[in-house]
Design a protein around this motif. Structure first.
Motif, mmCIF file in Angstrom:
data_model
loop_
_atom_site.group_PDB
_atom_site.id
_atom_site.type_symbol
_atom_site.label_atom_id
_atom_site.label_comp_id
_atom_site.label_asym_id
_atom_site.label_seq_id
_atom_site.Cartn_x
_atom_site.Cartn_y
_atom_site.Cartn_z
ATOM 1 N N PRO A 244 1.287 -0.866 1.836
ATOM 2 C CA PRO A 244 1.163 -2.152 1.125
ATOM 3 C C PRO A 244 0.123 -2.086 0.004
ATOM 4 C CG PRO A 244 -0.062 -2.239 3.180
ATOM 5 C CD PRO A 244 0.593 -0.886 3.150
ATOM 6 N N VAL A 245 0.393 -1.245 -0.984
ATOM 7 C CA VAL A 245 -0.612 -1.005 -2.022
ATOM 8 C C VAL A 245 -0.931 -2.262 -2.823
ATOM 9 C CG1 VAL A 245 -0.013 1.432 -2.195
ATOM 10 C CG2 VAL A 245 1.116 -0.209 -3.697
ATOM 11 N N GLU A 246 0.002 -3.221 -2.854
ATOM 12 C CA GLU A 246 -0.259 -4.458 -3.600
ATOM 13 C C GLU A 246 -1.361 -5.287 -2.943
ATOM 14 O OE1 GLU A 246 2.738 -5.385 -0.457
ATOM 15 O OE2 GLU A 246 2.435 -3.751 -1.906
ATOM 16 N N ARG A 247 -1.672 -5.006 -1.680
ATOM 17 C CA ARG A 247 -2.716 -5.755 -0.969
ATOM 18 C C ARG A 247 -4.056 -5.022 -0.944
ATOM 19 N NH1 ARG A 247 1.198 -6.446 3.384
ATOM 20 N NH2 ARG A 247 -0.264 -5.409 4.790
ATOM 21 N N TRP A 248 -4.091 -3.804 -1.437
ATOM 22 C CA TRP A 248 -5.319 -3.015 -1.389
ATOM 23 C C TRP A 248 -6.045 -3.120 -2.724
ATOM 24 C CZ3 TRP A 248 -2.535 1.932 0.796
ATOM 25 C CH2 TRP A 248 -2.214 1.713 2.149
ATOM 26 N N ASN A 249 -7.288 -3.530 -2.685
ATOM 27 C CA ASN A 249 -8.075 -3.670 -3.916
ATOM 28 C C ASN A 249 -9.494 -3.136 -3.742
ATOM 29 O OD1 ASN A 249 -6.317 -5.130 -5.956
ATOM 30 N ND2 ASN A 249 -6.110 -6.485 -4.178
ATOM 31 N N THR B 78 -2.766 3.548 -14.410
ATOM 32 C CA THR B 78 -1.992 4.003 -13.265
ATOM 33 C C THR B 78 -2.941 4.613 -12.252
ATOM 34 O OG1 THR B 78 -0.059 4.427 -14.653
ATOM 35 C CG2 THR B 78 -0.088 5.458 -12.497
ATOM 36 N N VAL B 79 -2.868 4.150 -11.007
ATOM 37 C CA VAL B 79 -3.852 4.548 -10.008
ATOM 38 C C VAL B 79 -3.177 4.956 -8.702
ATOM 39 C CG1 VAL B 79 -5.658 3.055 -10.949
ATOM 40 C CG2 VAL B 79 -4.150 2.172 -9.148
ATOM 41 N N LEU B 80 -3.875 5.826 -7.961
ATOM 42 C CA LEU B 80 -3.601 6.068 -6.554
ATOM 43 C C LEU B 80 -4.552 5.180 -5.775
ATOM 44 C CD1 LEU B 80 -3.499 9.982 -6.591
ATOM 45 C CD2 LEU B 80 -1.527 8.461 -6.428
ATOM 46 N N VAL B 81 -4.033 4.460 -4.773
ATOM 47 C CA VAL B 81 -4.877 3.482 -4.091
ATOM 48 C C VAL B 81 -4.663 3.556 -2.585
ATOM 49 C CG1 VAL B 81 -3.153 1.657 -4.430
ATOM 50 C CG2 VAL B 81 -5.520 1.031 -3.989
ATOM 51 N N THR B 82 -5.757 3.480 -1.862
ATOM 52 C CA THR B 82 -5.766 3.367 -0.400
ATOM 53 C C THR B 82 -6.640 2.164 -0.061
ATOM 54 O OG1 THR B 82 -7.758 4.659 0.080
ATOM 55 C CG2 THR B 82 -5.724 5.900 -0.318
ATOM 56 N N PRO B 83 -6.787 1.824 1.216
ATOM 57 C CA PRO B 83 -7.664 0.697 1.542
ATOM 58 C C PRO B 83 -9.121 0.901 1.117
ATOM 59 C CG PRO B 83 -6.208 1.160 3.388
ATOM 60 C CD PRO B 83 -6.026 2.287 2.412
ATOM 61 N N VAL B 84 -9.543 2.149 0.876
ATOM 62 C CA VAL B 84 -10.958 2.402 0.615
ATOM 63 C C VAL B 84 -11.234 3.042 -0.732
ATOM 64 C CG1 VAL B 84 -11.510 2.585 3.062
ATOM 65 C CG2 VAL B 84 -10.852 4.639 1.805
ATOM 66 N N LEU C 15 3.892 16.297 -0.193
ATOM 67 C CA LEU C 15 2.615 15.832 -0.725
ATOM 68 C C LEU C 15 2.830 14.964 -1.960
ATOM 69 C CD1 LEU C 15 -0.359 16.184 0.053
ATOM 70 C CD2 LEU C 15 -0.480 18.102 -1.561
ATOM 71 N N VAL C 16 3.769 15.368 -2.812
ATOM 72 C CA VAL C 16 4.096 14.563 -3.992
ATOM 73 C C VAL C 16 4.611 13.194 -3.563
ATOM 74 C CG1 VAL C 16 5.671 14.351 -5.949
ATOM 75 C CG2 VAL C 16 4.519 16.523 -5.513
ATOM 76 N N LYS C 17 5.502 13.155 -2.564
ATOM 77 C CA LYS C 17 6.039 11.869 -2.098
ATOM 78 C C LYS C 17 4.933 11.007 -1.496
ATOM 79 C CE LYS C 17 10.685 13.625 -1.206
ATOM 80 N NZ LYS C 17 11.714 13.907 -0.175
ATOM 81 N N LEU C 18 3.995 11.636 -0.818
ATOM 82 C CA LEU C 18 2.866 10.895 -0.267
ATOM 83 C C LEU C 18 2.090 10.202 -1.374
ATOM 84 C CD1 LEU C 18 0.669 10.130 1.831
ATOM 85 C CD2 LEU C 18 -0.346 12.379 1.375
ATOM 86 N N PHE C 19 1.702 10.964 -2.396
ATOM 87 C CA PHE C 19 0.923 10.363 -3.474
ATOM 88 C C PHE C 19 1.747 9.344 -4.262
ATOM 89 C CE2 PHE C 19 -1.532 14.500 -3.177
ATOM 90 C CZ PHE C 19 -2.554 13.928 -2.444
ATOM 91 N N ALA C 20 3.049 9.613 -4.425
ATOM 92 C CA ALA C 20 3.908 8.641 -5.115
ATOM 93 C C ALA C 20 3.956 7.320 -4.367
ATOM 94 C CB ALA C 20 5.312 9.214 -5.281
ATOM 95 N N SER C 21 3.852 7.367 -3.037
ATOM 96 C CA SER C 21 3.941 6.147 -2.234
ATOM 97 C C SER C 21 2.721 5.248 -2.394
ATOM 98 C CB SER C 21 4.133 6.508 -0.750
ATOM 99 O OG SER C 21 2.923 6.979 -0.164
#
Length: 205
Positions: A38-43, A88-94, A72-78
């Motif tokens: 749910p990357v739209e909820r992670w800020n 354009t960013v890679l985002v996790t909860p932290v 690994l590419v699919k992981l980062f794309a997700s």
């Protein structure tokens, strides 16, 4: 700095990103998830740019070396998204880090077509195996290329687009037609309940 011969990036920030995803989903970052992150909820705070680049041909690179592991590419794309500031960013909860995208984040590499006219259904598969229908939420947009032709892009998710591969462009052109729209003749594609305008018909001559 050394690199994995299989194309896996070295540790550091990417290792932290992967670990954060595993913590968020105990099924494992490269295993089966319960659903898309749910990357739209992670800020989280922005942590700067990392030396990751998505080339125009869809290849992912880290520190100038292609990432050779598709999982690994699919992981980062997700966990990729486009922020309101255009970054354009890679985002996790932290953690949230910026990367470079030469053209589009994804490539549309396969297309399935059913029906005709506005009732025609078209779906695309991207190079990271997203299946995206052409509809109101996932429209096409078109840009001129350097040779005077056009480049179609498909909206995928989270503000990201897929460039439709050149091979598929020819298939799309075969489905196109001219129509009058608001008193002007347009060349475009009918699908997904609408007519997608590509260019004025006069520009074809």
């Amino acid at each position: 700095m050394t690199h994995d011969p299989n194309g896996a990036p070295p540790g550091g920030v990417l290792e932290r990103l992967t670990a954060a995803l595993r913590a968020d989903d105990p099924a494992g970052a490269e295993g089966a998830r319960r659903g898309p992150p749910p990357v739209e909820r992670w800020n989280p705070d922005y942590c700067g740019e990392i030396p990751m680049r998505i080339a125009a041909d869809g290849t992912w690179h880290y520190n100038g070396t292609p990432i050779g592991r598709p999982a690994l590419v699919k992981l980062f794309a997700s966990i990729l998204r486009r922020d309101p500031d255009g970054r354009t960013v890679l985002v996790t909860p932290v953690e949230r880090v910026g990367i470079e995208v030469e053209d589009a984040a994804f490539l549309a590499v396969e297309m399935a077509v059913e029906g005709e006219g506005e009732g025609r259904s078209i779906a695309f598969r991207t190079n990271v195996d997203d299946v995206v229908p052409l509809d109101t939420d996932h429209p096409l947009r078109f840009e001129r290329d350097g040779e005077g032709g056009f480049k179609p892009y498909l909206a995928v998710r989270h503000g990201l687009w897929a460039l439709v591969s050149r091979a598929l462009v020819y298939d799309l052109v075969d489905l196109c037609e001219e129509r009058e729209v608001a008193g002007a003749r347009w060349f475009g594609l009918a699908a997904g309940g609408r007519f997608h305008r590509i260019m004025p018909a006069a520009a074809l001559s």
